[in-house]
Scaffold this motif. Structure first.
Motif, PDB file in Angstrom:
ATOM      1  N   GLU A 221      29.706 -13.066 -22.765  1.00 45.12           N
ATOM      2  CA  GLU A 221      30.476 -14.207 -22.306  1.00 45.12           C
ATOM      3  C   GLU A 221      31.950 -13.968 -22.614  1.00 45.12           C
ATOM      4  O   GLU A 221      32.318 -13.636 -23.756  1.00 45.12           O
TER       5      GLU A 221
ATOM      6  N   LYS B 268      28.436 -14.588 -13.827  1.00 42.65           N
ATOM      7  CA  LYS B 268      28.529 -16.037 -13.642  1.00 42.65           C
ATOM      8  C   LYS B 268      29.963 -16.478 -13.900  1.00 42.65           C
ATOM      9  O   LYS B 268      30.539 -16.164 -14.952  1.00 42.65           O
TER      10      LYS B 268
ATOM     11  N   THR C  88      24.991 -21.160  -6.375  1.00 44.13           N
ATOM     12  CA  THR C  88      26.184 -21.944  -6.666  1.00 44.13           C
ATOM     13  C   THR C  88      25.800 -23.365  -7.025  1.00 44.13           C
ATOM     14  O   THR C  88      24.805 -23.906  -6.525  1.00 44.13           O
ATOM     15  N   ARG C  89      26.579 -23.968  -7.922  1.00 41.52           N
ATOM     16  CA  ARG C  89      26.388 -25.358  -8.310  1.00 41.52           C
ATOM     17  C   ARG C  89      27.731 -26.059  -8.322  1.00 41.52           C
ATOM     18  O   ARG C  89      28.689 -25.554  -8.904  1.00 41.52           O
TER      19      ARG C  89
ATOM     20  N   ASP D 231      21.158 -22.716 -13.761  1.00 36.46           N
ATOM     21  CA  ASP D 231      21.943 -21.891 -12.852  1.00 36.46           C
ATOM     22  C   ASP D 231      21.363 -21.863 -11.446  1.00 36.46           C
ATOM     23  O   ASP D 231      22.061 -21.507 -10.499  1.00 36.46           O
TER      24      ASP D 231
ATOM     25  N   THR E 183      32.273 -19.804 -14.250  1.00 36.02           N
ATOM     26  CA  THR E 183      32.257 -21.245 -14.459  1.00 36.02           C
ATOM     27  C   THR E 183      33.670 -21.784 -14.235  1.00 36.02           C
ATOM     28  O   THR E 183      34.651 -21.207 -14.715  1.00 36.02           O
TER      29      THR E 183
ATOM     30  N   ASP F  12      35.517 -17.972 -19.060  1.00 34.40           N
ATOM     31  CA  ASP F  12      34.816 -18.599 -17.940  1.00 34.40           C
ATOM     32  C   ASP F  12      33.883 -17.648 -17.204  1.00 34.40           C
ATOM     33  O   ASP F  12      33.269 -18.034 -16.204  1.00 34.40           O
TER      34      ASP F  12
ATOM     35  N   GLN G 256      29.951 -23.820 -10.817  1.00 39.84           N
ATOM     36  CA  GLN G 256      29.798 -22.421 -11.200  1.00 39.84           C
ATOM     37  C   GLN G 256      29.223 -21.624 -10.043  1.00 39.84           C
ATOM     38  O   GLN G 256      28.615 -22.175  -9.120  1.00 39.84           O
TER      39      GLN G 256
ATOM     40  N   ALA H 201      28.109 -28.997 -20.577  1.00 41.73           N
ATOM     41  CA  ALA H 201      28.561 -27.999 -19.616  1.00 41.73           C
ATOM     42  C   ALA H 201      29.304 -26.861 -20.291  1.00 41.73           C
ATOM     43  O   ALA H 201      29.413 -25.767 -19.754  1.00 41.73           O
TER      44      ALA H 201
ATOM     45  N   PRO I  47      27.150 -22.144 -22.142  1.00 38.57           N
ATOM     46  CA  PRO I  47      26.571 -21.311 -21.091  1.00 38.57           C
ATOM     47  C   PRO I  47      25.219 -20.790 -21.496  1.00 38.57           C
ATOM     48  O   PRO I  47      24.924 -20.615 -22.668  1.00 38.57           O
TER      49      PRO I  47
END
Length: 879
Positions: free
Chosen positions: A446, A559, A609-610, A65, A561, A449, A566, A12, A15
């Protein structure tokens, strides 16, 4: 065997974009994917290629994603699949459309195939079929062996093209840098087709070499089969006009036999250069072709043209029924030239960028010289037919007694195929060509988060061609034998019986289509030399079209996280510009050049969303806006006329068509099981505006009459915008290796999915119409065993009936045409003789499926078709 224990938190922390997770990285399609299991503390026993591929696919789905389903590389190769359509059909909520029994188009979630977009190596491509009548992609043109994996993105992120109402399919090709050193692998196979006893053969070879800096791959594939297709058609059904009407029911009984040589070839090459870690340049070229050499023998018992008698839906007794024969030896060709270069940058500090430039050309050509001839009145038989099993009407033939009023004579044992007269040659053609230039770039940064992404896409496409044309007709009976141009249609009848499993009541012999075609070509060439035949008349100007479209798109996406999940949100902007040119046929046959362009800009937001509820349990919810544009043939300016069909057909474009727009929501609950398994349930809903639908009705006037031909009874087809519609459904998916079983039984495993679908749309005249192509139920199941060098799989596919074509301009369902459901069972067996050599056997279509269509209800079949079982065995090698 190897044992691997992992922690989900480690994965996890890495990314990636939705596309990178949906498919393995292009640099290393298999190796780039981590081999850890998403559930902490579990040991996974890897026992073979099926398990490894399943495990890789489940992991990618777990960390993606968006909502996505994956077929990893080896799963593509080990299923008994020849092309990418068949391989995709194994994934949840996927149905396949076949042509002559061969998988061609993909329908995701039962939706029309135009609602699914396609990309190759993340670069969007469009489908252009013969005549440009669909934007759906022809997957039979892409052999499965060219690919390293397949992904179906069922919810969209903003870096994916918006022209995808239900799904985007990404086809990823093999990367040479996925394996270091020299690697060669291939296969050779040979088999038979049960119906007709024709051969099938296949072979592929792929050689790659790479070190840490440079990689190269060359490969090719070949598949060929000699196939017989058994076919019955019925044309239309007349309705009774009164309570005493004795002339209604099937208008004809159409008996066909197709003898085909189908061939798929593929060549591909790739270069990759990685001077330092995080920098990569690559170039790939793909060439594929699909060749279909089709011999058709066809006899139509034209029931509605009988001199007298009765007919209905259970049977008939008719006197002096004309019989028309149609014969051809035609060629269908599809060529794809796909060329892409690109580069990628990863600075190691969170900045990633990529660019790709693509040129794609597609060529679809059809040459179908037809010969038609009919029995004169004196030779037309009388008959009775039994329609109690309407799929297989049984016909008894009789002689016809001449007289002022012909009567039925003595029973005949068969039809004399040498009684046809007045032959004509019809030069049928259909072509379409596209050239597409695309540039695509993406960049992301990136920051702890948060990952921020953006990019753009520009595509310039030109499409030209013409719909199927049969305008140039040569009267072969007008040339006497002494002129050197004589033609006797009856001399090509052979002593070889048709290969058929369908009952009929009498037998027929094959026609020597090849010899007939050679003679027709000689006559056409001679007439051209004499100035009698003008090939420019083969295609009326009203059949031709020329379109150009430009698409400019940009997106921004972020994104976030967090512990336990996320959120990915984005917005895509697309500007579309269409130049549409053609020629319309106006009253009196006057031709009018027309131009009808379109230009519009749209916004397409998306949210994915996850939530990682536990180490094993994942919940997702997503929303998006999408679009589906009309095909080139549907939106073209102009019309086309087919005088060879029975009844004749007229097709016209509709340049005022608007695209379909949709809002959609997806949700899933996924439980990841030991043994690289998953148990999941997903739901989806799409609200659609401007639904595109095709309609067919009788012309009913003399508007298209010309050259002494009455076309008032022809069928007129076009495409229109309906009103609103909705499509929704539930997907259930389960797959697992049974590692909990003792001893040798732990080699068993199962993969299965079930999709339940519903939905409808409205038109101004009619409500609650099912979407064409939508089955209520789609199921795929595979039971496999892999251990001790043996890899065996039994696969089952099922789908229920679906609406194919609306009839009567949508005014009623009695004229709608449906395709009946079917069940297929395939078996694939592999045995590893050594680590580098294995034997295989593929047994396809063991249910010997019969594919059929019907008008309104199953008591009115319009087509019944069967191709038989297929068997192939061979060797696979690698070193």
């Amino acid at each position: 065997m190897s044992s691997i224990a992992i922690a989900a938190a480690t994965i996890a922390a890495t990314p990636a974009s939705a596309q990178q997770l949906a498919m393995p990285d292009a640099r290393a399609p298999e190796a780039a994917v981590p081999v850890e299991d998403p559930a902490e503390g579990d040991e996974i026993v890897v026992t073979g290629s099926i398990v490894e591929a399943q495990r890789s696919s489940v992991l990618q789905k777990r960390m993606a994603d968006n909502l996505v389903d994956i077929a990893a590389a080896d799963a593509v190769g080990r299923f008994p699949d020849q092309n990418s359509a068949a391989a995709l059909a194994r994934l949840p909520a996927v149905a396949v459309q076949r042509d002559q029994g061969q998988e061609r188009y993909i329908q995701v979630r039962g939706a029309p195939n135009r609602w699914t977009s396609v990309s190759i190596d993340n670069v969007p491509v469009i489908g252009v079929d013969e005549g440009g009548t669909t934007r759906a992609y022809r997957f039979d043109a892409i052999p499965a062996v060219l690919l390293s994996g397949l992904a179906i993105n069922k919810s969209l992120t903003s870096n994916l093209q918006a022209e995808a109402i239900v799904a985007n399919i990404d086809l990823r090709t093999y990367s040479p840098m996925s394996e270091k050193g020299l690697n060669v692998q291939g296969d050779l196979g040979y088999g038979i087709m049960a119906l007709g006893g024709g051969e099938q053969r296949q072979g592929s070879l792929r050689a790659s070499w790479s070190n840490d800096v440079f990689g190269v791959v060359l490969g090719g594939s070949h598949y060929r089969r000699h196939q017989v297709t058994d076919n019955r058609e019925v044309g239309l059904y007349d309705e009774p006009t009164s309570a005493t009407d004795t002339q209604f029911g099937p208008t004809e009984i159409d008996i066909r036999s197709y003898r085909l040589i189908r061939e798929n070839n593929g060549l591909f090459a790739g270069l990759e250069y990685q001077p330092v870690e995080g920098q990569r340049l690559w170039a790939k070229a793909i060439y594929t072709d699909f060749n279909d050499d089709e011999q058709r023998n066809q006899y139509e018992l034209r029931l509605d043209r009988a001199a007298s008698g009765t007919r209905n839906l259970t049977g008939g007794d008719l006197v002096q029924v004309p019989v028309r024969g149609t014969f051809n030896d035609g060629q269908y060709r599809t060529r794809n030239y796909i060329n892409t270069i690109g580069g990628e940058l990863d600075d190691g500090h969170g900045l990633k960028a990529s660019v790709a430039l693509n040129y794609t050309r597609t060529e679809n050509t059809t040459y179908l010289p037809l010969v038609q001839a009919s029995t004169p009145a004196a030779a037309s038989p009388s008959l009775t037919y039994d329609f109690r099993d309407p799929r297989f009407p049984i016909v008894q033939l009789y002689a016809t007694n001449a007289g002022t009023v012909p009567t039925r004579g003595a029973a005949l044992s068969g039809f004399d195929q040498r009684t046809l007269a007045a032959p004509i040659a019809i030069i049928g053609r259909q072509d379409s060509f596209t050239d597409s230039y695309t540039i695509k770039f993406d960049v992301s940064q990136e920051m702890d988060d948060v990952t921020v992404s953006g990019g753009g896409l520009y595509t310039d496409r030109s499409i030209s061609g013409f719909t199927f044309a049969t305008a140039n007709i040569i009267n072969l009976a007008s040339f006497p034998a002494g002129s050197g141009l004589g033609f006797d249609v009856n001399r090509y009848v052979t002593d070889q019986r048709w290969d058929t499993n369908f009952p009929l009541g009498f037998t027929l012999n094959n026609i020597d289509n090849r010899a007939m075609r050679r003679d027709i070509d000689t006559i056409v060439a001679r007439l051209r030399t004499l100035g009698v035949y003008d090939p420019a008349r083969d295609v009326p100007v009203s059949n031709r079209y020329a379109l150009g479209e430009k698409l400019l798109a940009g997106y921004g996406m972020a994104k976030l996280t967090f512990d336990g999940g996320q959120v990915v949100a984005g917005l895509r902007v697309e500007h579309f510009d269409l130049d549409n040119r053609g020629t319309a046929t106006l009253a009196g046959g006057r031709l009018q050049p027309l131009s009808a362009g379109q230009r519009y800009t749209d916004l397409f937001p998306s949210l994915n969303t996850r939530f990682d509820l536990t180490d094993r349990l994942v919940f997702r919810i997503a929303g998006q806006r999408g679009i589906a544009r009309p095909s080139f043939g549907e939106v073209r300016v102009g019309s086309s006329i087919d005088d060879t069909a029975s009844p004749g057909q007229i097709g016209g474009g509709n340049p005022t068509l608007r695209p379909e727009y949709t809002w959609g929501i997806d949700a899933s609950l996924e439980y990841y099981l030991p043994g690289s398994g998953i148990l999941s349930v997903a739901g989806f809903h799409r609200w659609v505006d401007n639904v595109l639908y095709g309609n067919t009705q009788r012309v009913g006037s003399n508007a298209f009459d010309a050259g002494g031909i009455d076309r008032s009874g022809y069928l007129l087809s076009s495409t229109f915008n309906g009103q609103s519609g909705k499509l929704y459904g539930v997907e259930l998916n389960y797959q697992q290796q049974f590692t909990f079983l003792p001893g040798a039984l732990d080699g068993f495993g199962f993969q299965g999915n079930l999709t339940l679908i519903d939905g409808s749309f409205d038109t101004a005249e009619r409500q609650d119409i099912r979407f064409p192509g939508t089955s209520n139920r789609i199921a795929n199941a595979s039971l496999y065993y892999e251990k001790f060098g043996l890899s065996a799989r039994v696969s089952y596919q099922h789908r229920t009936r679906w609406l194919d074509t609306l009839g009567g301009l949508g005014l009623g369902g009695g004229s709608d045409e449906y395709r009946a459901g079917y069940d297929n069972v395939d078996v694939a067996i592999r045995y590893a003789v050594t680590p580098n050599l294995s034997l295989y056997a593929d047994l396809n279509n063991l249910t010997d499926a019969v594919y059929s269509a019907y008008q309104g209800n199953e008591g009115r079949p319009t087509e019944v078709e069967q191709i038989g079982r297929r068997y192939m065995g061979g060797i696979r090698f690698n070193f």
